[in-house]
Design an enzyme around this catalytic site. Structure first.
Site, short mmCIF file in Angstrom:
data_model
loop_
_atom_site.label_atom_id
_atom_site.label_comp_id
_atom_site.label_asym_id
_atom_site.label_seq_id
_atom_site.Cartn_x
_atom_site.Cartn_y
_atom_site.Cartn_z
N ARG A 63 -66.20 -79.23 -4.29
CA ARG A 63 -65.31 -78.51 -5.19
C ARG A 63 -66.05 -77.95 -6.40
O ARG A 63 -65.47 -77.81 -7.48
CB ARG A 63 -64.16 -79.41 -5.65
CG ARG A 63 -62.86 -79.12 -4.90
CD ARG A 63 -61.67 -79.76 -5.61
NE ARG A 63 -61.11 -80.83 -4.80
CZ ARG A 63 -60.72 -82.00 -5.25
NH1 ARG A 63 -60.84 -82.29 -6.54
NH2 ARG A 63 -60.22 -82.89 -4.45
N ARG A 81 -61.71 -74.92 -10.25
CA ARG A 81 -60.97 -74.90 -11.50
C ARG A 81 -61.74 -75.43 -12.70
O ARG A 81 -61.32 -75.23 -13.84
CB ARG A 81 -59.66 -75.68 -11.34
CG ARG A 81 -58.66 -75.01 -10.43
CD ARG A 81 -57.47 -75.90 -10.15
NE ARG A 81 -57.83 -77.05 -9.31
CZ ARG A 81 -57.01 -78.04 -9.02
NH1 ARG A 81 -55.79 -78.06 -9.53
NH2 ARG A 81 -57.41 -79.03 -8.24
N ARG A 98 -59.77 -65.52 -10.83
CA ARG A 98 -58.56 -65.72 -10.04
C ARG A 98 -57.27 -65.39 -10.78
O ARG A 98 -56.18 -65.48 -10.21
CB ARG A 98 -58.49 -67.18 -9.58
CG ARG A 98 -58.68 -67.34 -8.08
CD ARG A 98 -58.01 -68.60 -7.59
NE ARG A 98 -56.57 -68.53 -7.71
CZ ARG A 98 -55.76 -69.58 -7.73
NH1 ARG A 98 -56.28 -70.79 -7.65
NH2 ARG A 98 -54.46 -69.45 -7.82
N ASP A 153 -59.77 -72.91 1.49
CA ASP A 153 -58.81 -74.00 1.36
C ASP A 153 -58.66 -74.66 2.72
O ASP A 153 -58.82 -74.02 3.76
CB ASP A 153 -57.45 -73.48 0.89
CG ASP A 153 -56.50 -74.62 0.56
OD1 ASP A 153 -56.50 -75.07 -0.60
OD2 ASP A 153 -55.77 -75.07 1.46
N TYR A 195 -51.02 -82.60 7.02
CA TYR A 195 -50.29 -81.56 6.29
C TYR A 195 -49.19 -80.95 7.16
O TYR A 195 -48.07 -80.70 6.69
CB TYR A 195 -51.24 -80.46 5.83
CG TYR A 195 -52.07 -80.84 4.62
CD1 TYR A 195 -51.47 -81.03 3.37
CD2 TYR A 195 -53.45 -80.99 4.70
CE1 TYR A 195 -52.22 -81.38 2.26
CE2 TYR A 195 -54.20 -81.33 3.60
CZ TYR A 195 -53.58 -81.52 2.38
OH TYR A 195 -54.33 -81.88 1.27
#
Length: 352
Positions: A38, A42, A51, A87, A162
């Site tokens: 990651r 962010r 983004r 993702d 998921y």
């Protein structure tokens, strides 16, 4: 048999001698190569700026933007590899499943996959749907030069979780119930998940990725027996899509300390270890047979530098027990991380 194109970075020599590639092939590097799960995301202000106004899944499928985000941590931190910005549910989306990212929650399906008929309605990925992925990888590899790109995909169990739960779940109760109550539907679903993940990895490799990582976020919810009997064969099936493509394969799963040997047997060249298990103990459990990746505790990224530095040096020392070591976190970079902490880790390790 399918093979790497002659223009692939591993074949034309751009990345074949890269420290991360050599370590993943089992050759000890000093100092160990370093990258962060990651790392593209962010924690970086440039990521948030890039983004702005773009939904997560749209960003993943816009080649120029996905490439730019992939490159940002390489420029900022000087890490030894880029990891493809994507993702975990992108392959599912490309196969036609209606999934969206909900802020503060994660991937969500309005119509979960829970019955045999639901599973039979699933379709493979249309090769044309992979065009944004291959274009983004090609753009990125052209900029990276001798720095390898790591391809990324979710492991079948995590994707299935998921799909069945309809979103993130800490315990995967519905998924584990389906696994036991309808083993045929379970196996069919896991095979489908393996094939979409494997196809996704294959596309990244053919477009220029030099290493791949299969990421099993939820495997720690399983018993050892369930993992070995009902999950591991499908992870192997995902890696089997790379037959003939001579790229190193990393497997990382959360909470798999008691299943490391099983994770190592799904076709992985490198075993990722989370922060819970010291690397010297992980090496002992694997009999000294596999290069290891990990395992700085992400919780310490916000600690005073003297604390973080001591911890990083301890991880490097323990990793030296393995045949080779790729330094990483024991999970992904938390969003609130100060990017300078990551840069300092890279500088510390490269200076050893």
């Amino acid at each position: 048999m399918i093979a790497l194109p002659e223009t692939h970075p591993l074949r034309d020599g751009r990345t074949s001698s890269a420290p991360l590639v050599r370590a993943a092939m089992g050759e000890r590097q000093s100092p160990p190569p370093v990258w962060f799960m990651r790392q593209a995301g962010r924690s970086l202000p440039e990521y948030r700026a890039s983004r702005a106004g773009t939904e997560m899944l749209d960003a993943c499928l816009t080649p120029e933007l996905a490439s730019e985000i992939t490159l940002q941590p390489v420029r900022r931190h000087g890490v030894d590899a880029a990891v493809f910005f994507s993702d975990i549910v992108i392959p599912v989306l490309l196969a036609g499943v209606d999934v969206k990212i909900v802020a503060g929650r994660g991937p969500v399906l309005d119509s979960p996959i829970r019955t045999a008929s639901d599973v039979l309605a699933l379709r493979p990925i249309d090769p044309e749907a992979l065009a944004p992925i291959t274009e983004a990888v090609a753009l990125t590899v052209a900029e990276l030069g001798s720095t390898p790109l790591i391809g990324f995909a979710g492991a079948p169990y995590t994707l299935a979780s998921y799909l069945i739960e309809g979103g993130p779940s800490k315990e995967q109760l519905r998924a584990r119930a389906l696994m036991r109550t309808d083993p045929q539907t379970w196996a069919t679903l896991l095979n489908w998940c393996a094939d979409v993940s494997g196809t996704f990895l294959e596309a990244q490799v053919l477009a220029g990725a030099s290493v791949v990582q299969l990421f099993d976020s939820w495997a720690g919810s399983l018993s050892r027996d369930d993992y070995i009997r009902r999950v591991a064969p499908h992870s192997r099936r995902a890696f089997d899509h790379l037959r003939g493509l001579d790229v190193p394969r990393i497997h990382f799963g959360l909470g798999m300390g008691d299943m490391l040997d099983a994770a190592a047997n799904v076709g992985a060249d490198v075993v990722g270890v989370d922060w819970r298990l010291p690397l010297d103990e992980a090496n002992r459990r694997l009999g000294g047979t596999k290069p290891l990746q990990g395992n700085i505790d992400p919780a310490l990224l916000g600690a005073p530098w003297r604390v973080l530095e001591k911890h990083v040096l301890d991880v490097v020392a323990r990793g030296a027990e393995a045949p080779a070591h790729i330094l990483n976190l024991g999970h992904g970079v938390p969003p609130e991380t100060d990017p300078d902490a990551l840069t300092r880790i890279v500088e510390l390790v490269h200076g050893l």
